[in-house]
Design a protein around this motif. Structure first.
Motif, PDB file in Angstrom:
ATOM      1  N   ASP A   1    -111.871   6.693   5.942  1.00 34.67           N
ATOM      2  CA  ASP A   1    -112.790   5.765   6.267  1.00 34.67           C
ATOM      3  C   ASP A   1    -113.413   6.179   7.840  1.00 34.67           C
ATOM      4  O   ASP A   1    -113.551   5.090   8.356  1.00 34.67           O
ATOM      5  CB  ASP A   1    -112.407   4.641   6.199  1.00 34.67           C
ATOM      6  CG  ASP A   1    -111.867   4.354   4.526  1.00 34.67           C
ATOM      7  OD1 ASP A   1    -112.619   4.771   3.661  1.00 34.67           O
ATOM      8  OD2 ASP A   1    -110.793   3.614   4.469  1.00 34.67           O
ATOM      9  N   LEU A   2    -113.610   7.295   8.225  1.00 36.89           N
ATOM     10  CA  LEU A   2    -113.968   7.554   9.519  1.00 36.89           C
ATOM     11  C   LEU A   2    -115.270   7.254   9.693  1.00 36.89           C
ATOM     12  O   LEU A   2    -116.373   7.682   8.886  1.00 36.89           O
ATOM     13  CB  LEU A   2    -113.732   9.150   9.899  1.00 36.89           C
ATOM     14  CG  LEU A   2    -113.956   9.530  11.530  1.00 36.89           C
ATOM     15  CD1 LEU A   2    -112.854   8.926  12.254  1.00 36.89           C
ATOM     16  CD2 LEU A   2    -114.070  10.976  11.503  1.00 36.89           C
ATOM     17  N   VAL A   3    -115.856   6.253  10.631  1.00 37.14           N
ATOM     18  CA  VAL A   3    -117.098   5.905  11.047  1.00 37.14           C
ATOM     19  C   VAL A   3    -117.389   6.526  12.661  1.00 37.14           C
ATOM     20  O   VAL A   3    -116.203   6.198  13.398  1.00 37.14           O
ATOM     21  CB  VAL A   3    -117.334   4.312  11.017  1.00 37.14           C
ATOM     22  CG1 VAL A   3    -118.711   4.200  11.472  1.00 37.14           C
ATOM     23  CG2 VAL A   3    -116.963   4.038   9.639  1.00 37.14           C
TER      24      VAL A   3
ATOM     25  N   ASP B   1    -120.593   5.968  15.287  1.00 34.93           N
ATOM     26  CA  ASP B   1    -121.813   5.382  15.800  1.00 34.93           C
ATOM     27  C   ASP B   1    -122.401   6.021  16.945  1.00 34.93           C
ATOM     28  O   ASP B   1    -121.561   5.815  18.052  1.00 34.93           O
ATOM     29  CB  ASP B   1    -121.835   3.865  15.924  1.00 34.93           C
ATOM     30  CG  ASP B   1    -121.522   2.978  14.529  1.00 34.93           C
ATOM     31  OD1 ASP B   1    -122.039   3.631  13.448  1.00 34.93           O
ATOM     32  OD2 ASP B   1    -121.005   2.035  14.407  1.00 34.93           O
TER      33      ASP B   1
ATOM     34  N   ARG C   1    -125.859   5.208  12.959  1.00 34.78           N
ATOM     35  CA  ARG C   1    -124.495   5.540  12.438  1.00 34.78           C
ATOM     36  C   ARG C   1    -124.656   6.836  11.817  1.00 34.78           C
ATOM     37  O   ARG C   1    -125.408   7.528  10.939  1.00 34.78           O
ATOM     38  CB  ARG C   1    -124.335   4.461  11.323  1.00 34.78           C
ATOM     39  CG  ARG C   1    -122.803   5.017  10.440  1.00 34.78           C
ATOM     40  CD  ARG C   1    -122.254   3.650   9.849  1.00 34.78           C
ATOM     41  NE  ARG C   1    -121.741   3.067  10.804  1.00 34.78           N
ATOM     42  CZ  ARG C   1    -121.122   1.583  10.586  1.00 34.78           C
ATOM     43  NH1 ARG C   1    -121.013   1.403   9.643  1.00 34.78           N
ATOM     44  NH2 ARG C   1    -120.798   0.873  11.747  1.00 34.78           N
TER      45      ARG C   1
ATOM     46  N   HIS D   1    -120.507   7.737   7.867  1.00 40.20           N
ATOM     47  CA  HIS D   1    -120.374   6.386   7.068  1.00 40.20           C
ATOM     48  C   HIS D   1    -119.052   6.456   6.277  1.00 40.20           C
ATOM     49  O   HIS D   1    -118.796   6.775   5.105  1.00 40.20           O
ATOM     50  CB  HIS D   1    -121.645   6.023   6.152  1.00 40.20           C
ATOM     51  CG  HIS D   1    -122.658   6.158   6.733  1.00 40.20           C
ATOM     52  ND1 HIS D   1    -123.384   4.871   7.108  1.00 40.20           N
ATOM     53  CD2 HIS D   1    -123.685   7.135   7.371  1.00 40.20           C
ATOM     54  CE1 HIS D   1    -124.747   5.229   7.760  1.00 40.20           C
ATOM     55  NE2 HIS D   1    -124.867   6.494   7.645  1.00 40.20           N
ATOM     56  N   GLY D   2    -117.865   6.071   6.809  1.00 36.30           N
ATOM     57  CA  GLY D   2    -116.745   6.055   6.006  1.00 36.30           C
ATOM     58  C   GLY D   2    -116.175   7.278   5.387  1.00 36.30           C
ATOM     59  O   GLY D   2    -115.857   7.163   4.242  1.00 36.30           O
TER      60      GLY D   2
ATOM     61  N   PRO E   1    -114.201   7.670  17.388  1.00 40.21           N
ATOM     62  CA  PRO E   1    -114.818   6.899  16.189  1.00 40.21           C
ATOM     63  C   PRO E   1    -114.850   5.416  16.438  1.00 40.21           C
ATOM     64  O   PRO E   1    -114.377   4.777  17.364  1.00 40.21           O
ATOM     65  CB  PRO E   1    -113.449   7.330  15.379  1.00 40.21           C
ATOM     66  CG  PRO E   1    -112.693   8.354  15.955  1.00 40.21           C
ATOM     67  CD  PRO E   1    -112.804   8.194  17.382  1.00 40.21           C
ATOM     68  N   SER E   2    -116.123   4.895  15.627  1.00 38.34           N
ATOM     69  CA  SER E   2    -116.239   3.493  15.839  1.00 38.34           C
ATOM     70  C   SER E   2    -115.432   2.822  14.691  1.00 38.34           C
ATOM     71  O   SER E   2    -115.266   1.597  14.767  1.00 38.34           O
ATOM     72  CB  SER E   2    -117.729   3.406  15.425  1.00 38.34           C
ATOM     73  OG  SER E   2    -118.419   3.986  16.263  1.00 38.34           O
ATOM     74  N   GLY E   3    -114.587   3.386  13.722  1.00 38.68           N
ATOM     75  CA  GLY E   3    -113.854   2.937  12.742  1.00 38.68           C
ATOM     76  C   GLY E   3    -113.020   4.072  12.268  1.00 38.68           C
ATOM     77  O   GLY E   3    -113.479   5.413  12.113  1.00 38.68           O
ATOM     78  N   GLY E   4    -112.187   3.635  11.321  1.00 36.96           N
ATOM     79  CA  GLY E   4    -111.284   4.627  10.534  1.00 36.96           C
ATOM     80  C   GLY E   4    -110.023   5.212  11.382  1.00 36.96           C
ATOM     81  O   GLY E   4    -109.964   4.860  12.351  1.00 36.96           O
ATOM     82  N   GLU E   5    -109.587   5.893  10.936  1.00 34.27           N
ATOM     83  CA  GLU E   5    -108.054   6.575  11.274  1.00 34.27           C
ATOM     84  C   GLU E   5    -108.047   7.936  11.083  1.00 34.27           C
ATOM     85  O   GLU E   5    -108.443   8.577  10.025  1.00 34.27           O
ATOM     86  CB  GLU E   5    -107.109   5.830  11.110  1.00 34.27           C
ATOM     87  CG  GLU E   5    -106.476   5.905   9.527  1.00 34.27           C
ATOM     88  CD  GLU E   5    -105.253   5.249   9.609  1.00 34.27           C
ATOM     89  OE1 GLU E   5    -104.557   4.793  10.277  1.00 34.27           O
ATOM     90  OE2 GLU E   5    -104.892   5.019   8.232  1.00 34.27           O
TER      91      GLU E   5
END
Length: 556
Positions: A280-282, A284, A299, A302-303, A337-341
């Motif tokens: 789920d890598l994000v 931005d 973005r 997107h995940g 990254p803005s999100g995910g791992e």
């Protein structure tokens, strides 16, 4: 069929370096008929661009013509006065250059740049010029022609800039268009769109085209005749289909043999834990900030989720702006990254985590342009040795021995250790970039367009080298490319991206032979392939091109 009238005739053209006398174009003779599309192919240094620029009198000041004749529309170009040459350029002979960002003026609006040629060569009032410019921008696919007039080149993508460059040339309806590598830096779909647009515009105006390219598949698709050049000489020329199917000269056979080809699928050992996994890598990109407003972040990913198994080569393909390079740079730790791992060997690699340092040492990257990624002040030995600075248990002597070993592995002797990047060819620089990436024996390598800037034969050598090193050392690889022929040769698995999302993934054979997603089919059909036809030749192969499938059915 009536014979076409000869528009351009070059006889025994010889160009030499002024201060050394070295011949770079040797007795070249060629012709282009009105309305004909002729391709010139060859490696860097073959003289194809110099010969084409000489047609317009645009050879560099360090190059002089020692012999030969250039006749355009019955007039001798070499005898023209400077004023006559200026009148011919643009109005009668137009040129589309390889990189539109360097040929478009960054300080002028698109409207002013397109109008410039009309002001110089056509007696029109401002209203007529504006109408012609707007019509041409619409014809080349610019969505908002009115808005484009006040915009600047940097506000457009590479494909849109190339369309604008083509519009500026075709506005004057030249009799001859010289296209010098017009699509090299573009992705597959944009390449096809730009070339089909160029052919459509030139045929509508009866314009002849001299197309310079190292992309043999594109030359096979769009040209009537092809000329093969090597080291300043024309070694072979003829009708495109016939020459490619039955090449006579060894150099032509060498070029065709260097085209990427699909190899049998590899059998990889089963593995429970991926060497690298993304969940789920994000990503931005921050919006630009002004005095009174701030744009929202954009973005880019997107995940996105994917996994790369031990010893596996996973290729990431997609158009410009699809997010494939952003994905690679985020996995390499060059973007936050803005999100995910991201996990390495099952462990998170976020900064501060226990596995972060181990991952940074075991993940290396090969960049698209080796010249910009190699420090020009450092020797080759220092560049490769830099990767070993933090290798545990290696003293200076061990590092020097490893550098010599790696240079030998990439086909360069110890004598290269004392050279600087500017003393190497493009292929040699890319070998050094690969040597630096594998010097520490990493378990994971990210290769971002590693062969896109190389000639056909050099590209084949580098790909063979990369495959050999990957087989020998067993590293996993994320291979980012827009060249589908290269992907078909090197990949075990393929991931297709669009607008920051994965739209399809699967084994190489499944993606290339039975794609499920419409975008994947469009991507595969954008670039024609060349398949072996016997006797050292090749023939054009269509991928999921519905128009051609229907044509073949009718012919049958």
């Amino acid at each position: 069929m009536l014979a076409r009238q000869t528009l351009l005739e070059v006889e025994n053209l010889t160009l030499a370096v002024a201060h050394t006398g070295l011949c770079v174009v040797k007795g070249v003779s060629l012709s282009v008929a009105a309305g004909e599309i002729v391709g010139i192919v060859g490696e860097s240094g073959s003289g194809k661009t110099l010969a084409a620029r000489a047609v317009m009198g645009l050879e560099p000041s360090a190059i002089r013509r020692t012999s030969g004749s250039i006749r355009f529309d019955g007039r001798e170009v070499t005898a023209m006065a400077p004023q006559e040459l200026r009148a011919m350029r643009g109005a009668r002979v137009g040129m589309v250059f390889q990189e539109p960002m360097t040929s478009l003026n960054p300080s002028m609006t698109i409207g002013r740049q397109l109008e410039e040629g009309l002001v110089l060569h056509r007696a029109l009032d401002a209203g007529e010029r504006r109408r012609l410019v707007l019509d041409m921008l619409a014809r080349v696919g610019i969505r908002d022609p009115e808005g484009a007039l006040a915009a600047y080149p940097h506000q457009f993508s590479g494909g849109m800039r190339q369309r604008i460059m083509l519009a500026s040339v075709m506005l004057l309806q030249p009799a001859l268009l010289i296209a010098d590598e017009p699509t090299t830096a573009l992705d597959a779909v944009v390449q096809r769109d730009v070339l089909e647009l160029m052919v459509e515009l030139t045929r509508a105006n009866g314009t002849a085209v001299l197309m310079i390219s190292h992309d043999l598949a594109m030359v096979a698709r769009f040209t009537d005749r092809v000329i093969v050049m090597a080291k300043g000489d024309i070694v072979e020329q003829g009708r495109t289909e016939e020459l490619l199917r039955r090449p006579r000269h060894p150099y032509t056979r060498k070029l065709l043999a260097a085209m990427p080809r699909r190899l049998p699928a590899r059998r990889l050992p089963p593995a429970e834990t991926p060497i690298v996994a993304v969940r789920d890598l994000v990503v931005d990109y921050g919006g630009r900030q002004g005095f009174f407003r701030k744009e929202a972040p954009k973005r880019a990913l997107h995940g996105v989720s994917l996994a790369v198994r031990p010893r596996e080569v996973v290729a990431v393909v997609g158009g410009s702006g699809s997010g494939k390079t952003t994905l690679g740079r985020a996995i390499a730790g060059l973007l936050k990254p803005s999100g995910g791992e991201i996990l390495f060997d099952g462990r998170p690699i976020a900064k501060g985590e226990a596995g972060f340092w181990d991952y940074r040492l075991n993940c290396q990257m090969v960049f698209q342009d080796p010249y910009s990624s190699l420090d020009p002040r450092m020797t080759v030995g220092a560049l490769v040795g830099e990767a070993l600075r933090h290798a545990p248990g290696m003293d200076a002597a061990a590092r020097q021995a490893r550098v010599a070993e790696v240079l030998a592995e990439v086909g360069l002797g110890e004598g290269f250790a004392d050279r600087y990047p500017h003393e190497l060819s493009g292929g040699q620089r890319q070998r050094i970039a690969i040597a630096r990436a594998v010097a520490r024996r990493p378990s994971f390598v990210i290769a971002d367009e590693p062969v896109s800037a190389l000639d056909v034969t050099v590209r084949a050598q580098v790909l063979d080298l990369f495959a050999e090193l990957q087989q020998r050392h067993g590293f996993s690889c994320l291979f980012i490319s827009h060249d589908l022929g290269v992907v078909e040769q090197v990949a075990d698995r393929v991931i297709v991206m669009r607008d920051g999302r994965i739209v399809e993934e699967g084994t190489r054979d499944a993606i290339f032979d039975a794609p499920r997603d419409a975008y994947t089919r469009r991507l595969l059909s954008a670039i024609p392939a060349l398949e072996t036809a016997g006797d050292g030749g090749v023939r054009l192969k269509w991928r999921f091109d519905e128009a051609n499938e229907m044509r073949e059915t009718v012919d049958a």
